[in-house]
Design a protein around this motif. Sequence first.
Motif, PDB file in Angstrom:
ATOM      1  N   GLY C   7      82.967  52.979  23.208  1.00  0.00           N
ATOM      2  CA  GLY C   7      82.743  52.441  21.855  1.00  0.00           C
ATOM      3  C   GLY C   7      81.339  52.696  21.369  1.00  0.00           C
ATOM      4  N   ARG C   8      81.067  52.145  20.232  1.00  0.00           N
ATOM      5  CA  ARG C   8      79.827  52.424  19.534  1.00  0.00           C
ATOM      6  C   ARG C   8      78.739  51.450  19.930  1.00  0.00           C
ATOM      7  NH1 ARG C   8      79.382  56.151  15.899  1.00  0.00           N
ATOM      8  NH2 ARG C   8      77.493  55.950  14.674  1.00  0.00           N
ATOM      9  N   HIS C   9      77.578  51.978  20.221  1.00  0.00           N
ATOM     10  CA  HIS C   9      76.418  51.134  20.500  1.00  0.00           C
ATOM     11  C   HIS C   9      76.078  50.316  19.260  1.00  0.00           C
ATOM     12  CE1 HIS C   9      72.671  49.931  22.343  1.00  0.00           C
ATOM     13  NE2 HIS C   9      72.017  50.311  21.263  1.00  0.00           N
ATOM     14  N   PHE C  10      75.705  49.050  19.467  1.00  0.00           N
ATOM     15  CA  PHE C  10      75.216  48.218  18.358  1.00  0.00           C
ATOM     16  C   PHE C  10      73.688  48.268  18.400  1.00  0.00           C
ATOM     17  CE2 PHE C  10      78.552  45.536  16.233  1.00  0.00           C
ATOM     18  CZ  PHE C  10      79.654  46.196  16.757  1.00  0.00           C
ATOM     19  N   LEU C  11      73.105  48.969  17.458  1.00  0.00           N
ATOM     20  CA  LEU C  11      71.642  49.115  17.401  1.00  0.00           C
ATOM     21  C   LEU C  11      71.111  48.057  16.440  1.00  0.00           C
ATOM     22  CD1 LEU C  11      69.239  50.952  18.302  1.00  0.00           C
ATOM     23  CD2 LEU C  11      69.516  52.143  16.124  1.00  0.00           C
ATOM     24  N   ASP C 328      76.459  46.312  25.267  1.00  0.00           N
ATOM     25  CA  ASP C 328      75.925  47.553  24.697  1.00  0.00           C
ATOM     26  C   ASP C 328      75.299  47.336  23.319  1.00  0.00           C
ATOM     27  OD1 ASP C 328      75.322  50.262  24.983  1.00  0.00           O
ATOM     28  OD2 ASP C 328      77.154  50.921  24.000  1.00  0.00           O
ATOM     29  N   SER C 330      71.557  46.594  21.423  1.00  0.00           N
ATOM     30  CA  SER C 330      70.094  46.500  21.507  1.00  0.00           C
ATOM     31  C   SER C 330      69.604  45.487  20.483  1.00  0.00           C
ATOM     32  CB  SER C 330      69.445  47.852  21.176  1.00  0.00           C
ATOM     33  OG  SER C 330      69.821  48.829  22.099  1.00  0.00           O
TER      34      SER C 330
END
Lengths: 401, 401, 401, 401
Positions: C7-11, C328, C330
Amino acid sequence: MKQYASGRHFLQIPGPTNVPDRVLRAIDRPTIDHRSAEFAALGHDVLEGMKTVFRTSQPVVIYPASGTGAWEAALVNTLSPGDRVLMAETGQFATLWKKLAEKLGLEVVFLSGDWRHPADAAQIEAHLAEDKAHTIKAVCVVHNETSTGVTSDIAGIRKAIDRAGHPALFLVDTISSLASIDYRHDEWGVDVTVGGSQKGLMLPPGLSFNAISEKALSASGGAKLPRAYWSWQDMLSANSGGFFPYTPATNLLYGLREALHMLQEEGLDKVFERHARHASATRSAVRAWGLEILCQQPQAYSNSLTAVVLPDGHNADDLRNIILERFDMSLGTGLGKLAGKVFRIGHLGHFNDLMLAGTLSGVEMGLSLASIPHNKGGIMAALAFLSGVPEARTINTVALQ
Amino acid sequence: MKQYASGRHFLQIPGPTNVPDRVLRAIDRPTIDHRSAEFAALGHDVLEGMKTVFRTSQPVVIYPASGTGAWEAALVNTLSPGDRVLMAETGQFATLWKKLAEKLGLEVVFLSGDWRHPADAAQIEAHLAEDKAHTIKAVCVVHNETSTGVTSDIAGIRKAIDRAGHPALFLVDTISSLASIDYRHDEWGVDVTVGGSQKGLMLPPGLSFNAISEKALSASGGAKLPRAYWSWQDMLSANSGGFFPYTPATNLLYGLREALHMLQEEGLDKVFERHARHASATRSAVRAWGLEILCQQPQAYSNSLTAVVLPDGHNADDLRNIILERFDMSLGTGLGKLAGKVFRIGHLGHFNDLMLAGTLSGVEMGLSLASIPHNKGGIMAALAFLSGVPEARTINTVALQ
Amino acid sequence: MKQYASGRHFLQIPGPTNVPDRVLRAIDRPTIDHRSAEFAALGHDVLEGMKTVFRTSQPVVIYPASGTGAWEAALVNTLSPGDRVLMAETGQFATLWKKLAEKLGLEVVFLSGDWRHPADAAQIEAHLAEDKAHTIKAVCVVHNETSTGVTSDIAGIRKAIDRAGHPALFLVDTISSLASIDYRHDEWGVDVTVGGSQKGLMLPPGLSFNAISEKALSASGGAKLPRAYWSWQDMLSANSGGFFPYTPATNLLYGLREALHMLQEEGLDKVFERHARHASATRSAVRAWGLEILCQQPQAYSNSLTAVVLPDGHNADDLRNIILERFDMSLGTGLGKLAGKVFRIGHLGHFNDLMLAGTLSGVEMGLSLASIPHNKGGIMAALAFLSGVPEARTINTVALQ
Amino acid sequence: MKQYASGRHFLQIPGPTNVPDRVLRAIDRPTIDHRSAEFAALGHDVLEGMKTVFRTSQPVVIYPASGTGAWEAALVNTLSPGDRVLMAETGQFATLWKKLAEKLGLEVVFLSGDWRHPADAAQIEAHLAEDKAHTIKAVCVVHNETSTGVTSDIAGIRKAIDRAGHPALFLVDTISSLASIDYRHDEWGVDVTVGGSQKGLMLPPGLSFNAISEKALSASGGAKLPRAYWSWQDMLSANSGGFFPYTPATNLLYGLREALHMLQEEGLDKVFERHARHASATRSAVRAWGLEILCQQPQAYSNSLTAVVLPDGHNADDLRNIILERFDMSLGTGLGKLAGKVFRIGHLGHFNDLMLAGTLSGVEMGLSLASIPHNKGGIMAALAFLSGVPEARTINTVALQ
């Protein structure tokens, strides 16, 4: 693992062609819900856009499939088991289409050809005229034979069919001519035109097309070959809302929309002129080298590719390998009975003068390195043509080292 | 034109799924010569890689086509006109597969179902046991019904077939389970497994698959349904060199190679655990809301999607529209007879806990905005499950700012 | 090598922010000749477009540099060695700007602050009023302190300077407010505004900006700090033709053009509303958790990030690590004297409700896993705010499955 | 808006160069937290990798800035206001570096040159020998003059400095030679080497570099020029952990990592050979055309670009415009005093034989179209060189049409 190659690969096979960055970037987008309003807008755009490319006001359907699939679709939607079809042997792809038709249970009357001439309208007319019982249900012709670089005269064949007064459907493969060479589905009275994405449309492979006449659509009502995936009815019904009867290849459709924009920006007529110009320049080079063009009828020269015959005793695949290894350029191999005898230069799709100059330079150097007898200076002839500044006098014919 | 939406769309239909950037970037590469050594390496990689995903050591073929094409391929390669096939009505996709079979000229014995339970192994066994003459040539089951979120027990059905001592081929659709839910082509004795690219494989649509048993391959020798595009023979013959009998969808194959790397990096078992975990968290939320899960048999709950039944008098598509407009999330619609009655949450593919939390938050807010009777706090139940920290007895009531 | 994360990183640091695909794709284009007409059109587009973002009709310059470079540019273009500047200690970035000024040979009067309140206009006014000799040449304020989530009142400080009748230049850092929080370079009488690409502008880092008043430009004539790379004169002279005095960061400029289009499509006012809404929702969650917001003055709450204070005895970086490993995501660390004491949630840039819901869900689960004392249900408070549907008095207690 | 151009633009200016797809795709990735472990790994990779490119074991720093910034960094870190520096006038970039030094308050002794020869080691030696008081603090030389295509002998100049027994620092600009022409920071005793991203490193512009000797680092302790953004100390301190003192241009660093992989795959020595080969081929063409190479000293011919002098009475920019409009190729303009007199062919970076052939073909056609007197056949000479198959006899000299 391929060895590291600096710079850009020259993909000069007659398709797949060099995919433009704009198209690749369009494809490189998140997939969306194929049942959404956003998708419907995409669906409408590409379905309408494709009509302009086929020059038709009749329906076009888009398959998530290779061109071979669209061949199959053209047949299974219009014909019944055991139907007779008349096909012209223009080369390897005509031969493959024939084999496909036979696998589907059709009976093929194959008008033999020497792979160096276009389909013969008179011969077609003669056959149809003899078929008083109208047992022949379809005439199938490849517009531009990708294996030979020979373009057949579709308008002329239409007239031949009409002269014979024969009701057969007219099915035409434009896989390597669509969006490269002038083609008119409606004006030329074609019933089903077959197209693919990976040539003049500048897309990766994975989409193919049927443009469908009223007559073909009506024939499909009685056609008995079993079909589901390829069925026009389901497709057209879903298409009316911008949708597809099964999950479409959404990301390739993004690319198609971008490619249609590009064709529109350049203008189809300019696209055709550009291809004609690059084809002429290429033939200038081939003639300057003293090599033979496979196509033996000048008015049938293809604008999307040129097949070049090697002198006896020289293998075209050896030449192609040298060019690939030394210059990172892919050229088309000889297919079927032409294996080893010819190589093919693709000059279609997203292409320009300097890419062509690089391409012909690679061929010229390859000819030297492969010790193929030739005159030097093919590239000079091409540049003279491209720049419109004639070469002065003659470039010295140079003996091979 | 879609209105501007900030941030990332939540594509939570049960396929196509969210395509990872790694896959999109892999696809966004220049197309190469499909007859080159570089291509052959790609071909080998994906053909071998797919075997690990199907858990088979037998051949897998890859079509440039949607999943519907692979359904057709499974049938036309193994069966003859008029053959009887036994199919279990698990939902809309089973029904579509049945219709497709009928279009191809097969006779379908359709074991009716209520779309809320898996295929019934005992019923299949009974039918086969009665078919002393072995007129049934194939049993077709959808492993995971994308329209209902019900997973059938393929190993159990295999045993049922064996108990009946019936020689029918066993064809299974894993389009929405492959690479999401444990599946074992060889161990479970499946003859043809059908798969697609746009679900657990995390690719855009446009590729589909057949995994083929020895028995199926042998059956194809006598199968009389006409076939060309889908023909295994030509495909397998070309595949042995890493090639394809017609132009493959090269760029999607780039994406497939990358997706296979990703599955390998995560590990298939972890992939399955992740899907199971997200499915459980989703059901926790649904129960907390007091809504009904469509699937009525807990051991058949799907790990890749959950279909949720709305209370009578409420339209699921109204809810979906509110959620799309307000929160830019796509949910699956109710298909066929479930239209308007259920919505489907896809929780498969490239996905993680916070994407699921965002998804369930969107559903929870949508339920409020659509005035669907429900208990609040589904998201809390899901977070408790995901974090492994049980919810405290009471949630402190907090005043709204 | 980072472990595989599905899945997509949460920045969710307060910058760099999540770069939209549209921007990334725009950047992913071949670099062009920076002296061509095509480039000049790009140059004009971005230089003009940036004026609308700064709400100025005066010049904006674009540096191929980080925001720190634009800080330096603001000072070296307007000041001379030994000049006194008045700076307000709002947090870590104000402190870093002070250090930078000192390195350049300026004398900084640093108005101390507790990092929990905005710059104090009255205190600035008092200082300036006392400076009868006008030895203070510039007042420097950070609009939105990225380290604390406190926004200072720039219009108010302008008035304070005016009330003091002091001629000092007014320099403002908007690195984490530009295109997220209302800001008006001209209306508020700012002389140099400093901006960066990687926050509200949704770009990767690598570009920074100075918006320059007439007065600042005129001051630069007498400013004696040595400068070359940062020199406005050369820049403005080249900019008038759409060009740059040295090679610009062309590909990031492609991205900037696309980001400007996106801001225009959404509308700056809607962009600001969106940020305000997400900030309110975040604070609802923080309050529901019973945690403390670092900023102690409600009218100074930042709309682009929220810094949250952990209870004594709990380390914010432990919490951040748990959240990164498990979910995941930041989050921003505590900077300078806040190290370990706070974590920062970025809610700016390319963002939406469900991304925020995922973000807050991750924080809520992290708080549980890290055993930080808190009330559950922050996410519920946020959803109530976002949906506009107040939470019911009591949330039904649901048993965990 | 640029008119639609089919095919790929030929970007043959001497930088920015054609950015490879691999690099563009690497840049086209979500930005990550610049304080994360994942980032630190990236930081280490690129910082270490750049050492191999500079052939140094000493530190290299990376600025988010153009090459001009790295020029400034080299000076402000090592020198004090009023320091004298010795610079060699090799062309426009040497002149710009001089102006930059003067703006920073340095006193430049500028050894005049005619822009057609490399820096004169003997002259440098003589100057240094006379400077008994060691008032000269640094010697600054451009390795490869991008404006002229002349490469200076850095090893030779090092020896000259040593012979003079002078302690001056040795600062070298390798912006257009790094990763194209052999360069050895350590072996050649250079104190600061300045590099940029957009030439041999095949990246878009936006990154620049200083490679720093022990002696330079030690000099920075006493250097009094004000500095903050460019300060080595903060940079090196943060770099030791893989980080940066301010937000780095993360996405360009992704590209740098990929470019370093590519250089490693090809091998630096092969990279240098390739550039030498293409430069030789280019000069063969120029000579065959009967045109003059700007560089008048064969051992100083640049391998990354060739500047070509037009006959009197012909404007090089007219030629360049014709080539741009007709053939979509960008060539370098004459800079400074060479404006209108020369054009420059970039043959560096991601490049190969056929791209060069296309490039030279475009020049050859342009010469004809612009009516520049020349002999035809430059492209033939280049192909003979590239293929290693000599042209037989002579290509006829052709008069201009």
